[in-house]
Design a protein around this motif. Structure first.
Motif, PDB file in Angstrom:
ATOM      1  N   MET A   1       2.686   0.188 -46.165  1.00  0.00           N
ATOM      2  CA  MET A   1       2.574   0.052 -44.714  1.00  0.00           C
ATOM      3  C   MET A   1       2.372  -1.403 -44.296  1.00  0.00           C
ATOM      4  N   LEU A   2       1.320  -2.044 -44.897  1.00  0.00           N
ATOM      5  CA  LEU A   2       1.056  -3.449 -44.579  1.00  0.00           C
ATOM      6  C   LEU A   2       2.261  -4.311 -44.928  1.00  0.00           C
ATOM      7  N   LEU A   9       7.428  -8.306 -39.230  1.00  0.00           N
ATOM      8  CA  LEU A   9       7.000  -9.466 -38.448  1.00  0.00           C
ATOM      9  C   LEU A   9       7.862 -10.675 -38.779  1.00  0.00           C
ATOM     10  N   LEU A  10       8.085 -10.875 -40.081  1.00  0.00           N
ATOM     11  CA  LEU A  10       8.886 -12.012 -40.540  1.00  0.00           C
ATOM     12  C   LEU A  10      10.284 -11.942 -39.932  1.00  0.00           C
ATOM     13  N   GLN A  11      10.843 -10.728 -39.961  1.00  0.00           N
ATOM     14  CA  GLN A  11      12.178 -10.516 -39.396  1.00  0.00           C
ATOM     15  C   GLN A  11      12.200 -10.883 -37.916  1.00  0.00           C
ATOM     16  N   SER A  12      11.132 -10.468 -37.199  1.00  0.00           N
ATOM     17  CA  SER A  12      11.099 -10.739 -35.765  1.00  0.00           C
ATOM     18  C   SER A  12      10.973 -12.222 -35.502  1.00  0.00           C
ATOM     19  N   LYS A 306       9.752   6.184 -44.197  1.00  0.00           N
ATOM     20  CA  LYS A 306       9.380   5.047 -45.033  1.00  0.00           C
ATOM     21  C   LYS A 306      10.290   3.915 -44.605  1.00  0.00           C
ATOM     22  N   LEU A 307       9.789   3.102 -43.689  1.00  0.00           N
ATOM     23  CA  LEU A 307      10.685   2.104 -43.113  1.00  0.00           C
ATOM     24  C   LEU A 307      10.955   0.964 -44.068  1.00  0.00           C
ATOM     25  N   GLY A 308      10.168   0.896 -45.161  1.00  0.00           N
ATOM     26  CA  GLY A 308      10.323  -0.227 -46.088  1.00  0.00           C
ATOM     27  C   GLY A 308      11.716  -0.334 -46.654  1.00  0.00           C
ATOM     28  N   LYS A 309      12.276   0.787 -47.088  1.00  0.00           N
ATOM     29  CA  LYS A 309      13.587   0.693 -47.726  1.00  0.00           C
ATOM     30  C   LYS A 309      14.606   1.514 -46.941  1.00  0.00           C
ATOM     31  N   GLY A 310      15.841   1.105 -47.100  1.00  0.00           N
ATOM     32  CA  GLY A 310      16.926   1.812 -46.441  1.00  0.00           C
ATOM     33  C   GLY A 310      16.735   1.889 -44.944  1.00  0.00           C
TER      34      GLY A 310
END
Lengths: 314, 324
Positions: A1-2, A9-12, A306-310
């Protein structure tokens, strides 16, 4: 999650960087009178040229961009040209931002408090009078242009209840109308989506099974249907925050609230380039923050995502 | 024995001759049986007609559109931009309440409000239609490429992330601030952001549909990609496209009103609904002059509500699941 939040955040930040650069290059195309201020008519062409060179506007574009970012990182957005001559833009914005935040967040809060329960009730009473009334309200708000009903509210409600027409910081009664008008549209969209997702969810097989098992209607509604219907709702949060920007532009100048939206209208009418530029930056950052919040809220509400991947496009 | 056989043969010959008539048939007629006479657009139209309110509004919109076109050619019409003078005093005929000569009264500099409203509706409708068409064209093209082509997926997704992150309002304001306020500026500003929504929607649907069995079958039979997109995928999306387009028109009109409101709209010499509402707004403090705000607002509200309801009804009708 973190990890996900960090990545997002980095992407934004990268997106924000691109947007600021685009905004910056667009602003170089702005009318140059916007930098000269009231004295423009008295200046000769040579004087104008010297003035613009002193401002750094004749440097190569990349140098200008570099300077712009250097200033930005120090929290310097330049000085106002015509609005309040030679006052730093940051100072002007600092005065205004509290009003905008209060009304923006207040409106979002009200619309959540009213819109979501309204949507739930409408789904439960599908086809009955409350549902029809709610649908009528939604069609009205979506179809009638905001400019018109804001005005009608200001004109007639103040007449009927003998309220003051303009905002006054020290009279809380005058806060009421701007807040309500701003909350009208987001309330309608929350109610509309909540109703649709609840109805969709109610038609699913697992609900029929739960009914057949003899689960109480209340438990069914609140712990099964509502929980699942809430998931797609989370992504409408950023849209509402974005909306309050537009809402604030209308409402703040209608009720002469000294916020950022009213400032934008003033700055545009007085051709104050630096303030327009500063406000555009603030508004686009707000928009991006809204989108991140929406994504995070979605991940919090739905354990399956799970937003981390895909990652996919919303 | 042989007699019986002969008898039977004769009988069957007879019955064949009597019972069956051979009909001359062409290949074309044989095809007829294979297809029902179902026509998509006819069924759509039929189920649209069932919605009385929407049909009524459609007729009304058609009448309004026709009226805005013909109004200047009708007798006893005034020019929307000419400033009228008072016969007796020779001054501008300012703020005259609705009467026999000025049907909707005059505005604060003496222009005829009736003709301004129709000229304004014409301008606003024109802007709305152009924006809706451009949005649909660009949105569908990019959306299809985005959904169908695996090579283009990444670059377009990146582009989308950037464009979608910029609030529409900000783009509108920036574009109109930089370019001179004019009809084409407003159209360009709205098209720059408008296609995004449409493209995303089309893309999401195409991703869902493109790998269904019927498309796989088409592909195996050697159908070209172009034909698959045009014949197999896009017809699925007509209802959504129609809904989006009909909503784009009121949205464009609303955006024009908004831009005029913050001082970036069309110049006063170019009457539009935004201009009229803005002029009326300035005067609304005095109750006698409120008609200047109320008339354009009514026209604007009727147009937006009508487009909204027609769009929804048409989208429902265009969905084949609702056909008989």
């Amino acid at each position: 999650m973190l990890w996900y939040v960090g990545k997002r955040l980095l992407q934004s930040i990268v997106t924000l960087f691109i947007i600021i650069t685009i905004v910056f290059s667009l602003l170089r195309l702005m009318p140059e009178e916007g930098y000269l201020g009231a004295a423009a008519e008295k200046m000769s062409a040579a004087q104008k040229e010297v003035y613009l060179t002193n401002l750094g506007l004749r440097d190569p574009l990349l140098v200008q961009l570099g300077n712009f970012y250097a200033d930005l990182l120090q929290g310097d957005l330049g000085k106002s040209v015509t609005y309040r001559t030679d006052v730093p833009v940051v100072t002007i914005l600092a005065d205004k931002i509290m009003y905008s935040l209060f009304f923006g967040l207040g409106a979002v809060g009200i619309s959540l408090l009213i819109g979501v329960p309204l949507g739930i009730l409408m789904a439960q009473m599908k086809g009955r009078w409350l549902d029809r009334l709610g649908t009528g309200y939604i069609v009205f708000v979506v179809a009638v242009p905001a400019a018109v009903y804001y005005l009608v509210i200001q004109m007639y409600i103040t007449d009927i209840f003998h309220l003051p027409m303009l905002f006054d910081e020290y009279k809380p009664i005058t806060w009421l109308l701007p807040l309500t008008s701003m909350a009208l549209a987001p309330t309608a969209s929350y109610a509309m989506w909540m109703r649709r997702y609840m109805v969709d969810e109610l038609n699913k097989d697992y609900i029929k099974l739960a009914r057949a098992k003899g689960v109480k209607e209340r438990t069914l509604m609140f712990s099964h249907v509502l929980r699942n219907a809430f998931i797609p709702m989370a992504q409408y949060l950023p849209a509402t925050i974005l909306f309050t920007i537009t809402g604030s532009i209308y409402i703040e100048s209608l009720y002469s609230i000294p916020g950022m939206g009213g400032l934008l209208v003033d700055a545009i009418q007085r051709q104050d380039n630096t303030i327009v530029q500063g406000l555009v930056l603030v508004f686009s950052s707000l928009g991006i923050i809204g989108l991140i919040l929406g994504d995070i809220a979605m991940a919090l509400v739905d354990p399956r995502i799970k937003l981390g991947k895909g990652e996919s496009v919303r | 024995m042989s007699m019986y056989t002969e008898e039977i043969d004769n009988m069957s010959d007879k019955s064949r001759a009597q019972l069956f008539d051979f009909v001359e048939a062409t290949d074309g007629q044989a095809e007829d049986i294979a297809y029902s006479n179902y026509s998509y657009w006819r069924s759509t139209w039929k189920s649209f007609l069932k919605n009385r309110v929407a049909v009524f509004l459609l007729v009304m919109v058609c009448i309004i559109v026709a009226f805005t076109m013909f109004q200047p050619y009708l007798p006893a019409q005034k020019s929307p931009t000419e400033i009228y003078l008072d016969d007796q005093t020779g001054l501008q005929a300012r703020n005259i309440a609705p009467n026999a000569e000025f049907w909707f009264g005059t505005n604060s500099i003496g222009q005829d409000l009736w003709s301004r409203i129709w000229a304004g509706t014409r301008t606003s409708l024109m802007i709305g239609c152009v924006v809706a068409l451009v949005e649909a064209f660009v949105g569908i093209t990019i959306g299809t490429l985005w959904g169908f082509s695996r090579k283009l997926e990444m670059p377009i997704t990146q582009l989308y992330n950037v464009v979608d992150n910029i609030p529409t309002t900000i783009v509108l304001i920036l574009m109109s601030y930089i370019l001179r306020p004019s009809i084409s500026t407003i159209i360009i500003a709205m098209c720059i952001t408008g296609w995004v929504e449409m493209a995303r929607f089309i893309r999401n649907q195409i991703v869902i549909l493109r790998d269904r069995e019927y498309n796989l079958a088409s592909k195996c039979l050697g159908t070209s990609d172009y034909r698959i997109i045009i014949k197999n995928l896009l017809p699925y999306l007509i209802s959504v496209i129609m809904l989006r387009m009909s909503l784009a028109i009121p949205f464009a009109i609303g955006a024009e009103v908004f831009l005029t409101y913050i001082g970036l709209g069309l110049p006063i010499s170019e009457p539009s609904l935004g201009n009229l509402i803005n002029e009326g707004r300035v005067l609304m403090m005095s109750p006698d002059l409120r008609y200047q705000l109320i008339f354009p607002s009514i026209v604007l509200s009727i147009m937006t509500i009508a487009f909204y309801i027609i769009g929804n009804a048409f989208a429902d009708a265009a969905d084949p699941k609702n056909h008989v």
